[in-house]
Design a protein around this motif. Structure first.
Motif, PDB file in Angstrom:
ATOM      1  N   ALA A  22      -2.522   4.566   0.847  1.00 16.24           N
ATOM      2  CA  ALA A  22      -2.530   4.669  -0.595  1.00 16.24           C
ATOM      3  C   ALA A  22      -2.891   2.927  -0.990  1.00 16.24           C
ATOM      4  CB  ALA A  22      -0.652   4.900  -0.707  1.00 16.24           C
ATOM      5  N   VAL A  23      -3.327   2.554  -2.271  1.00 17.79           N
ATOM      6  CA  VAL A  23      -3.299   1.259  -2.681  1.00 17.79           C
ATOM      7  C   VAL A  23      -1.927   0.560  -2.158  1.00 17.79           C
ATOM      8  CG1 VAL A  23      -3.557  -0.159  -4.285  1.00 17.79           C
ATOM      9  CG2 VAL A  23      -4.777   1.909  -3.616  1.00 17.79           C
ATOM     10  N   GLY A  24      -1.619  -0.520  -1.993  1.00 18.38           N
ATOM     11  CA  GLY A  24      -0.372  -1.251  -1.007  1.00 18.38           C
ATOM     12  C   GLY A  24      -0.758  -2.726  -2.282  1.00 18.38           C
ATOM     13  N   GLN A  25       0.798  -3.496  -2.090  1.00 26.51           N
ATOM     14  CA  GLN A  25       0.809  -4.847  -2.075  1.00 26.51           C
ATOM     15  C   GLN A  25       1.786  -5.377  -0.725  1.00 26.51           C
ATOM     16  OE1 GLN A  25      -0.098  -6.673  -4.540  1.00 26.51           O
ATOM     17  NE2 GLN A  25      -1.358  -5.403  -5.812  1.00 26.51           N
ATOM     18  N   GLN A  26       1.031  -6.084  -0.326  1.00 27.44           N
ATOM     19  CA  GLN A  26       1.725  -6.685   0.812  1.00 27.44           C
ATOM     20  C   GLN A  26       1.456  -8.339   0.787  1.00 27.44           C
ATOM     21  OE1 GLN A  26       0.935  -4.442   4.704  1.00 27.44           O
ATOM     22  NE2 GLN A  26       1.469  -6.383   6.057  1.00 27.44           N
ATOM     23  N   ALA A  27       2.178  -8.992   1.490  1.00 22.60           N
ATOM     24  CA  ALA A  27       2.593 -10.744   1.624  1.00 22.60           C
ATOM     25  C   ALA A  27       1.788 -10.802   3.115  1.00 22.60           C
ATOM     26  CB  ALA A  27       3.264 -11.092   0.882  1.00 22.60           C
ATOM     27  N   LEU A  28       0.551 -11.481   3.288  1.00 23.63           N
ATOM     28  CA  LEU A  28      -0.073 -11.970   3.976  1.00 23.63           C
ATOM     29  C   LEU A  28       0.119 -13.463   4.591  1.00 23.63           C
ATOM     30  CD1 LEU A  28      -3.434  -9.655   4.300  1.00 23.63           C
ATOM     31  CD2 LEU A  28      -0.890  -9.347   5.756  1.00 23.63           C
ATOM     32  N   PRO A  29       1.103 -14.294   5.278  1.00 23.57           N
ATOM     33  CA  PRO A  29       0.873 -15.978   5.488  1.00 23.57           C
ATOM     34  C   PRO A  29      -0.310 -16.180   5.142  1.00 23.57           C
ATOM     35  CG  PRO A  29       1.106 -14.176   7.409  1.00 23.57           C
ATOM     36  CD  PRO A  29       0.847 -13.093   6.352  1.00 23.57           C
ATOM     37  N   PHE A  30      -0.961 -15.705   5.459  1.00 24.52           N
ATOM     38  CA  PHE A  30      -2.771 -16.884   5.414  1.00 24.52           C
ATOM     39  C   PHE A  30      -3.650 -16.707   3.640  1.00 24.52           C
ATOM     40  CE2 PHE A  30      -3.728 -12.797   7.495  1.00 24.52           C
ATOM     41  CZ  PHE A  30      -4.431 -12.423   6.113  1.00 24.52           C
ATOM     42  N   ALA A  31      -2.426 -16.048   3.132  1.00 25.73           N
ATOM     43  CA  ALA A  31      -3.334 -15.490   1.573  1.00 25.73           C
ATOM     44  C   ALA A  31      -2.402 -15.914   0.816  1.00 25.73           C
ATOM     45  CB  ALA A  31      -3.751 -14.055   2.299  1.00 25.73           C
ATOM     46  N   ASN A  32      -3.205 -15.609  -0.898  1.00 18.36           N
ATOM     47  CA  ASN A  32      -2.702 -16.180  -1.898  1.00 18.36           C
ATOM     48  C   ASN A  32      -1.774 -16.875  -1.975  1.00 18.36           C
ATOM     49  OD1 ASN A  32      -2.553 -15.684  -3.977  1.00 18.36           O
ATOM     50  ND2 ASN A  32      -2.161 -13.720  -4.856  1.00 18.36           N
ATOM     51  N   ALA A  33      -1.878 -18.229  -1.271  1.00 20.38           N
ATOM     52  CA  ALA A  33       0.069 -18.586  -0.522  1.00 20.38           C
ATOM     53  C   ALA A  33       1.235 -17.778  -0.256  1.00 20.38           C
ATOM     54  CB  ALA A  33       0.431 -19.359  -1.236  1.00 20.38           C
ATOM     55  N   GLY A  34       0.611 -16.542   0.284  1.00 21.54           N
ATOM     56  CA  GLY A  34       1.613 -16.133   0.926  1.00 21.54           C
ATOM     57  C   GLY A  34       2.247 -14.653  -0.157  1.00 21.54           C
ATOM     58  N   ARG A  35       1.584 -15.157  -1.406  1.00 21.53           N
ATOM     59  CA  ARG A  35       2.308 -13.898  -2.332  1.00 21.53           C
ATOM     60  C   ARG A  35       1.399 -12.751  -2.014  1.00 21.53           C
ATOM     61  NH1 ARG A  35       1.360 -18.337  -5.213  1.00 21.53           N
ATOM     62  NH2 ARG A  35      -0.221 -18.478  -5.850  1.00 21.53           N
ATOM     63  N   PRO A  36       2.224 -11.850  -2.142  1.00 19.26           N
ATOM     64  CA  PRO A  36       1.888 -10.363  -2.598  1.00 19.26           C
ATOM     65  C   PRO A  36      -0.066 -10.085  -2.425  1.00 19.26           C
ATOM     66  CG  PRO A  36       3.736  -9.792  -3.289  1.00 19.26           C
ATOM     67  CD  PRO A  36       2.819 -11.474  -3.228  1.00 19.26           C
ATOM     68  N   VAL A  37      -0.607  -9.430  -0.852  1.00 23.35           N
ATOM     69  CA  VAL A  37      -2.282  -9.573  -2.114  1.00 23.35           C
ATOM     70  C   VAL A  37      -1.828  -8.316  -2.044  1.00 23.35           C
ATOM     71  CG1 VAL A  37      -2.781 -11.470  -1.671  1.00 23.35           C
ATOM     72  CG2 VAL A  37      -2.639  -9.424   0.241  1.00 23.35           C
ATOM     73  N   GLU A  38      -3.398  -7.067  -2.811  1.00 20.57           N
ATOM     74  CA  GLU A  38      -3.856  -5.891  -2.536  1.00 20.57           C
ATOM     75  C   GLU A  38      -3.848  -5.121  -1.681  1.00 20.57           C
ATOM     76  OE1 GLU A  38      -5.380  -3.272  -6.180  1.00 20.57           O
ATOM     77  OE2 GLU A  38      -7.170  -3.035  -4.181  1.00 20.57           O
ATOM     78  N   THR A  39      -3.487  -4.268  -0.849  1.00 24.09           N
ATOM     79  CA  THR A  39      -4.137  -3.619   0.327  1.00 24.09           C
ATOM     80  C   THR A  39      -4.461  -2.374   0.025  1.00 24.09           C
ATOM     81  OG1 THR A  39      -2.004  -4.085   1.483  1.00 24.09           O
ATOM     82  CG2 THR A  39      -3.293  -5.369   1.868  1.00 24.09           C
ATOM     83  N   TRP A  40      -5.293  -2.112   0.722  1.00 22.68           N
ATOM     84  CA  TRP A  40      -4.966  -0.135   1.530  1.00 22.68           C
ATOM     85  C   TRP A  40      -4.385   0.123   2.894  1.00 22.68           C
ATOM     86  CZ3 TRP A  40     -10.840   2.022  -0.285  1.00 22.68           C
ATOM     87  CH2 TRP A  40     -10.599   1.683  -1.723  1.00 22.68           C
ATOM     88  N   SER A  41      -3.754   0.614   2.584  1.00 22.84           N
ATOM     89  CA  SER A  41      -2.603   1.539   4.370  1.00 22.84           C
ATOM     90  C   SER A  41      -2.426   2.386   4.392  1.00 22.84           C
ATOM     91  CB  SER A  41      -1.674  -0.138   4.051  1.00 22.84           C
ATOM     92  OG  SER A  41      -1.198   0.312   3.380  1.00 22.84           O
ATOM     93  N   TYR A  42      -1.930   2.005   5.287  1.00 25.69           N
ATOM     94  CA  TYR A  42      -1.151   3.619   6.039  1.00 25.69           C
ATOM     95  C   TYR A  42       0.350   3.123   5.962  1.00 25.69           C
ATOM     96  CZ  TYR A  42      -5.651   5.479   7.888  1.00 25.69           C
ATOM     97  OH  TYR A  42      -7.124   5.772   8.500  1.00 25.69           O
ATOM     98  N   ASN A  43       0.812   4.204   4.921  1.00 26.02           N
ATOM     99  CA  ASN A  43       2.176   4.299   5.261  1.00 26.02           C
ATOM    100  C   ASN A  43       3.048   2.790   4.142  1.00 26.02           C
ATOM    101  OD1 ASN A  43       2.450   6.302   6.044  1.00 26.02           O
ATOM    102  ND2 ASN A  43       3.635   6.357   7.683  1.00 26.02           N
ATOM    103  N   GLY A  44       2.109   1.936   3.797  1.00 26.10           N
ATOM    104  CA  GLY A  44       2.246   0.513   3.611  1.00 26.10           C
ATOM    105  C   GLY A  44       2.416  -0.690   4.083  1.00 26.10           C
ATOM    106  N   THR A  45       1.596  -0.446   5.531  1.00 24.34           N
ATOM    107  CA  THR A  45       1.802  -1.795   6.140  1.00 24.34           C
ATOM    108  C   THR A  45       0.273  -2.375   6.650  1.00 24.34           C
ATOM    109  OG1 THR A  45       2.672  -0.965   7.878  1.00 24.34           O
ATOM    110  CG2 THR A  45       4.438  -1.989   6.272  1.00 24.34           C
ATOM    111  N   VAL A  46      -0.174  -2.804   6.081  1.00 25.13           N
ATOM    112  CA  VAL A  46      -1.487  -3.635   7.633  1.00 25.13           C
ATOM    113  C   VAL A  46      -0.720  -4.577   8.621  1.00 25.13           C
ATOM    114  CG1 VAL A  46      -3.596  -5.029   7.489  1.00 25.13           C
ATOM    115  CG2 VAL A  46      -2.744  -3.440   5.599  1.00 25.13           C
ATOM    116  N   PRO A  47      -0.992  -3.892   9.726  1.00 30.60           N
ATOM    117  CA  PRO A  47      -1.567  -2.967  10.200  1.00 30.60           C
ATOM    118  C   PRO A  47      -0.471  -1.471   9.714  1.00 30.60           C
ATOM    119  CG  PRO A  47      -1.945  -3.887  12.079  1.00 30.60           C
ATOM    120  CD  PRO A  47      -0.847  -4.531  10.874  1.00 30.60           C
ATOM    121  N   GLY A  48      -1.184  -0.140  10.405  1.00 35.98           N
ATOM    122  CA  GLY A  48      -0.201   0.762   9.233  1.00 35.98           C
ATOM    123  C   GLY A  48       0.506   1.221  10.591  1.00 35.98           C
ATOM    124  N   PRO A  49       1.884   1.922  10.994  1.00 33.57           N
ATOM    125  CA  PRO A  49       2.984   2.225  11.701  1.00 33.57           C
ATOM    126  C   PRO A  49       2.051   2.596  13.033  1.00 33.57           C
ATOM    127  CG  PRO A  49       2.696   4.235  10.045  1.00 33.57           C
ATOM    128  CD  PRO A  49       1.874   3.141   9.947  1.00 33.57           C
TER     129      PRO A  49
END
Ligand SMILES: [Cu+2]
Length: 462
Positions: free
Chosen positions: A29-56
């Motif tokens: 599914a499409v989700g939102q995740q904070a990645l420390p190196f992107a968008n000043a740590g604010r959430p960015v859109e990802t496509w992921s398994y079970n809501g996290t990149v990497p997936g579980p």
């Protein structure tokens, strides 16, 4: 779980009695995740398994059965490939070859036995140049029946990312320039989603590092300053323990390496993990030592080999040999190739997004590279007549590198092989399992641009 706040990953030591139960449900599914190196740590859109990149993390013991109910909540079709594992053909996830893609809103059950211990991964196998780059991948660990003694088992996921000038994840996919050159190379490289990742170590301990390169196209040549890692497995397959010494550790897209690292540094010290990539020399991370010593006294003792996975015996004397000419790309010599069943010149190919070819065919998947008889030994003589490196991945079976640039080699069992520009590499495998198995470059843009084919294996007269 990994991807903690520090970005550093550490899995608890696997103890059979405490083994976690892997999830039996994966939802893309499409989700939102904070990645420390992107968008000043604010959430960015990802496509992921079970809501996290990497997936579980999917973690099992050898002999277990993988049972996953997969659901597609994306707006486009997808499928899951179990990279390096050897499922029956119908479970391989190679969309359009072994299964119809899973349509939006639909589900599919993946189920098969896990007969090989090691470090593997799963990822989308549909429009991967878009879907995998957005985050549709995860790691699979299959523990040995009797895992080697280490103080900790640590997963290091290598990736690179293309950022926009304002720091978001770039989603301008499909650049023909990327497809025709080295593939989509990131502007930042990470370990476990962290730039210059801090990998904690305790002086005196022995750790098993599991490295997986999930980047679309990037190759990393790692240098562990102040340490001498010992390679114990490549692509999940145990190898005779081999200290790296001064040699960089090459890890191409799709490949995995398991290392034993003894923490020989002083408490409080810091040691760079450097990397040469296709474009840069960077510091990918650091081993950061805690203030005190510890460990169980394993550090400094001999590293024992992992128990071998069952592999077939290669009958090289009677092997069928199949040539595979790899052509195309920028600065290449290709003038045309077959596409859609007819010969096209480069201009027409480029218009159709096909810029690479195997044996003169630009990505058509209607005819196999070879029809094989189950049980026979096959050697594929690959010639990289292009100006770029490639990472050749075979589905369903593992192979050995037997000759490189005219010199016999005794390579380990692998599922993905790196080739430099102009390399000639021969790989040998036994046609073990019936079905249609892809052979493609794991630089996803090269695959999409024409570097893919398949072998078809059937029962046949002896
Ligand atoms: Cu390639």
């Amino acid at each position: 779980m990994f991807g903690a706040a520090t970005g550093a990953a550490s899995l608890c030591l696997a103890r059979p009695t405490l083994a976690m139960t892997p999830p039996t449900r994966l939802v893309a599914a499409v989700g939102q995740q904070a990645l420390p190196f992107a968008n000043a740590g604010r959430p960015v859109e990802t496509w992921s398994y079970n809501g996290t990149v990497p997936g579980p993390l999917l973690r099992y013991s050898v002999g277990d059965r993988l049972e996953v109910e997969f659901e597609n909540r994306l707006d486009e079709p997808t499928a899951v490939h179990w990279h390096g594992l050897r499922p029956p053909n119908a479970m391989d996830g190679a969309a359009q070859l072994t299964q119809a893609p899973v349509e939006p809103g639909r589900a599919m059950t993946y189920s098969f036995d896990l007969n090989d211990a090691g470090t593997y991964w799963y990822h989308t196998h549909f429009r991967g140049w878009n879907q995998q780059d957005r985050g549709l991948y995860g790691i699979i660990i299959v523990d040995e029946a009797d895992p080697p003694k280490v103080d900790r088992d640590v997963l290091l996921v290598l990736d690179d990312w293309v950022l926009t000038p304002d720091g978001r994840l770039d989603t301008d996919f499909g650049s023909l320039h990327e497809w025709a050159h080295a593939g989509r190379l990131g502007s930042v490289a990470t370990i476990n989603n962290a730039v210059d990742a801090a990998i904690p170590l305790t002086a005196g301990e022995r750790v098993r590092l599991r490295l997986a390169n999930v980047a679309n196209a990037q190759i990393f040549a790692l240098i562990f300053s102040g340490h001498d890692p010992v390679v114990i497995a490549e692509d999940g397959n145990p190898v005779a323990p081999r200290a790296l010494g001064d040699e960089p550790l090459m890890i191409g897209p799709g490949q995995r390496v398991d290392l034993i690292v003894d923490a020989v540094g002083a408490p409080g010290s810091s040691h760079a993990i450097g990397a040469y990539t296709l474009t840069d020399e960077i510091r990918l991370g650091r081993f950061i030592y805690g203030a005190s010593s510890g460990g169980s006294g394993l550090a400094g003792t001999p590293v024992a080999p992992l128990p071998a996975n069952a592999r077939p015996v290669l009958d090289r004397a009677n092997a069928r040999r199949i040539p595979l000419a790899m052509e195309g790309g920028a600065m290449g010599r290709m003038r045309g190739a077959m596409m859609g069943g007819r010969m096209m010149g480069m201009q027409d190919l480029v218009t159709n997004g096909r810029v690479w070819a195997f044996n003169g065919v630009a990505g058509d998947m209607d005819v196999p590279l070879a029809r094989l008889r189950r049980g026979e030994t096959v050697v594929i003589d690959m010639v990289n007549d292009t100006a770029f490196p490639h990472a050749m991945h075979l589905h369903g079976m593992h192979f050995r590198e037997i000759e490189r640039n005219g010199t016999p080699v005794d390579g380990p069992w692998r599922d993905t092989a790196l080739m430099a520009s102009d390399d000639r590499l021969s790989i040998a495998f036994v046609a073990e399992a019936e079905g249609r198995w892809m052979l493609h470059c794991h630089m996803i843009e090269h695959q999409a641009g024409g570097m893919m084919t398949f072998v078809e294996i059937a029962e046949g007269p002896g």
